[in-house]
Design a protein around this motif. Structure first.
Motif, PDB file in Angstrom:
ATOM      1  N   CYS A 113       0.845  -1.201   0.000  1.00 49.86           N
ATOM      2  CA  CYS A 113       0.000   0.000   0.000  1.00 49.86           C
ATOM      3  C   CYS A 113       0.880   1.251   0.000  1.00 49.86           C
ATOM      4  O   CYS A 113       1.796   1.369   0.811  1.00 49.86           O
ATOM      5  CB  CYS A 113      -0.892  -0.018   1.238  1.00 49.86           C
ATOM      6  SG  CYS A 113      -1.912   1.455   1.377  1.00 49.86           S
ATOM      7  N   CYS A 116      -0.174   3.427   3.448  1.00 44.93           N
ATOM      8  CA  CYS A 116       0.278   3.062   4.793  1.00 44.93           C
ATOM      9  C   CYS A 116       1.484   2.127   4.780  1.00 44.93           C
ATOM     10  O   CYS A 116       2.058   1.857   5.823  1.00 44.93           O
ATOM     11  CB  CYS A 116      -0.872   2.419   5.589  1.00 44.93           C
ATOM     12  SG  CYS A 116      -1.267   0.745   5.043  1.00 44.93           S
ATOM     13  N   CYS A 127      -6.366  -1.732   0.099  1.00 47.87           N
ATOM     14  CA  CYS A 127      -5.462  -2.154   1.163  1.00 47.87           C
ATOM     15  C   CYS A 127      -6.237  -2.811   2.299  1.00 47.87           C
ATOM     16  O   CYS A 127      -7.264  -2.279   2.749  1.00 47.87           O
ATOM     17  CB  CYS A 127      -4.698  -0.927   1.682  1.00 47.87           C
ATOM     18  SG  CYS A 127      -3.648  -1.316   3.089  1.00 47.87           S
ATOM     19  N   GLU A 129      -5.276  -3.008   5.247  1.00 44.20           N
ATOM     20  CA  GLU A 129      -4.995  -2.319   6.508  1.00 44.20           C
ATOM     21  C   GLU A 129      -5.756  -0.992   6.599  1.00 44.20           C
ATOM     22  O   GLU A 129      -6.452  -0.739   7.567  1.00 44.20           O
ATOM     23  CB  GLU A 129      -3.482  -2.071   6.595  1.00 44.20           C
ATOM     24  CG  GLU A 129      -3.010  -1.514   7.919  1.00 44.20           C
ATOM     25  CD  GLU A 129      -3.193  -2.474   9.084  1.00 44.20           C
ATOM     26  OE1 GLU A 129      -3.345  -3.692   8.840  1.00 44.20           O
ATOM     27  OE2 GLU A 129      -3.203  -2.001  10.236  1.00 44.20           O
ATOM     28  N   CYS A 130      -5.631  -0.155   5.541  1.00 47.41           N
ATOM     29  CA  CYS A 130      -6.231   1.186   5.621  1.00 47.41           C
ATOM     30  C   CYS A 130      -7.339   1.410   4.592  1.00 47.41           C
ATOM     31  O   CYS A 130      -8.036   2.425   4.643  1.00 47.41           O
ATOM     32  CB  CYS A 130      -5.152   2.265   5.460  1.00 47.41           C
ATOM     33  SG  CYS A 130      -4.542   2.397   3.763  1.00 47.41           S
TER      34      CYS A 130
HETATM   35 ZN    ZN Z   1      -2.830   0.873   3.361  1.00 49.62          ZN
END
Ligand code: ZN
Length: 140
Positions: A113, A116, A127, A129-130
């Motif tokens: 990503c 992040c 992503c 995660e984010c």
């Molecule tokens: Zn991310």
């Protein structure tokens, strides 16, 4: 016509293998097919002999002979197929070896990503995660 066919089918059997001797006990596909062709050829010889010496009726002789010739033709077709497959195997093995060489460079992380920095383990659009959109590989 029938005689011509028979000569065509039997000739390759005669060429290299009519010498007799012990039947080879290969365990390869090709070896096995060859051994079975020898057996069929032996059967044909026996059949011919039995017919010549009046042991079997012409009808039986012709039926059996047709069977054996069909079997021999089938075995030869299978042999040719197996030989082709063997060539294919060789080609595939070379291909695999070439790819192994190419693979020595570690794969790039395509789905890192840019927002992040999380390294998504799978090809994803967003992503894990984010939630930011991941650029398609090669479009960085
Ligand atoms: Zn991310």
């Amino acid at each position: 016509m029938a005689v011509g066919m028979a000569a065509y089918v039997i000739f390759p059997l005669l060429s290299a293998e009519a010498v007799g001797g012990p039947v080879p006990t290969d365990v390869t596909v090709l070896g096995d097919l060859k051994r079975r062709r020898l057996v069929v050829y032996d059967n044909l010889k026996d059949l011919e002999f039995e017919f010549q010496s009046g042991k079997i009726a012409r009808e039986d002789y012709e039926a059996l002979r047709t069977n054996y010739l069909g079997e021999a033709a089938g075995l030869m077709a299978a042999t040719q197929e197996a030989e082709l497959l063997k060539q294919d195997d060789a080609v595939v093995e070379r291909e695999i070896a070439a790819r192994r060489l190419q693979r020595k460079t570690p794969p790039q992380i395509e789905y890192e990503c840019s927002a992040c920095g999380y390294e998504n383990p799978l090809p994803v659009k967003f992503c894990g995660e984010c939630g930011a959109r991941i650029a398609a590989p090669g479009k960085k």
